[in-house]
Write an enzyme that holds these catalytic residues in place. Structure first.
Site, PDB file in Angstrom:
ATOM      1  N   HIS A  43      47.142  34.090  38.869  1.00  0.00           N
ATOM      2  CA  HIS A  43      47.009  36.133  38.761  1.00  0.00           C
ATOM      3  C   HIS A  43      48.864  36.846  40.266  1.00  0.00           C
ATOM      4  CE1 HIS A  43      43.254  34.837  37.361  1.00  0.00           C
ATOM      5  NE2 HIS A  43      42.869  34.682  38.685  1.00  0.00           N
ATOM      6  N   LEU A  47      47.846  45.490  39.354  1.00  0.00           N
ATOM      7  CA  LEU A  47      46.786  45.914  39.146  1.00  0.00           C
ATOM      8  C   LEU A  47      46.330  45.307  38.119  1.00  0.00           C
ATOM      9  CD1 LEU A  47      47.938  48.582  36.561  1.00  0.00           C
ATOM     10  CD2 LEU A  47      47.426  48.659  38.160  1.00  0.00           C
ATOM     11  N   HIS A  48      46.405  43.863  37.942  1.00  0.00           N
ATOM     12  CA  HIS A  48      45.606  42.212  37.723  1.00  0.00           C
ATOM     13  C   HIS A  48      44.866  41.973  38.800  1.00  0.00           C
ATOM     14  CE1 HIS A  48      45.272  38.808  34.896  1.00  0.00           C
ATOM     15  NE2 HIS A  48      45.210  38.459  36.328  1.00  0.00           N
ATOM     16  N   VAL A  49      45.344  41.328  39.770  1.00  0.00           N
ATOM     17  CA  VAL A  49      44.959  41.121  40.938  1.00  0.00           C
ATOM     18  C   VAL A  49      44.294  42.106  41.623  1.00  0.00           C
ATOM     19  CG1 VAL A  49      45.515  40.351  43.744  1.00  0.00           C
ATOM     20  CG2 VAL A  49      47.267  39.603  41.350  1.00  0.00           C
TER      21      VAL A  49
END
Length: 136
Positions: A43, A47-49
């Site tokens: 990742h 924002l994803h993490v």
């Protein structure tokens, strides 16, 4: 489909088996392979993490350990504070369980991010250089 299917397979050795087959056949192990590649559970975006830290099931189809793999959080120009905190936590350099409420660590994470982004703009890459991130 939430069906429990019993097998005699030891899927937790799948990644090791894949690497063994590649080594035996003198092939490079491809990081992009599903389930067994190093990037299968990697990742990168901030924002994803952050979302993965809250509930990894939102972005991971299975738990990486079920196939002998591991989750990776990369630090790059796309990173956010969650990437930095994850790197610190994995390294054991700091207990990050309470970082969200610690203003000093928020400020320090932003400083590290600024450094990473500035250095990557100059051509450096931190995705495979976790020790370099720790030094920052």
């Amino acid at each position: 489909i939430n069906q429990d299917i019993s097998t005699n397979c030891q899927l937790d050795h799948l990644t090791d088996l894949s690497r063994f087959v590649d080594e035996t056949l003198n092939l490079a192990h491809e990081d992009s392979r599903p389930y067994v590649g190093a990037s299968a559970f990697a990742h990168k975006g901030g924002l994803h993490v952050s979302a993965v830290a809250k509930d990894s099931r939102a972005y991971e189809h299975i738990e990486p350990e079920l196939v002998g793999n591991a989750q990776r959080v990369l630090v790059s120009e796309l990173s956010g504070r969650a990437n930095i905190w994850s790197a610190l936590e994995r390294s054991g350099l700091h207990d990050t369980s309470n970082l969200n409420s610690t203003e000093a660590w928020r400020v320090r994470a932003l400083e590290i991010l600024r450094d990473v982004k500035a250095l990557e703009a100059l051509g450096y890459s931190f995705e495979g250089a976790e020790a370099s991130v720790h030094l920052l």
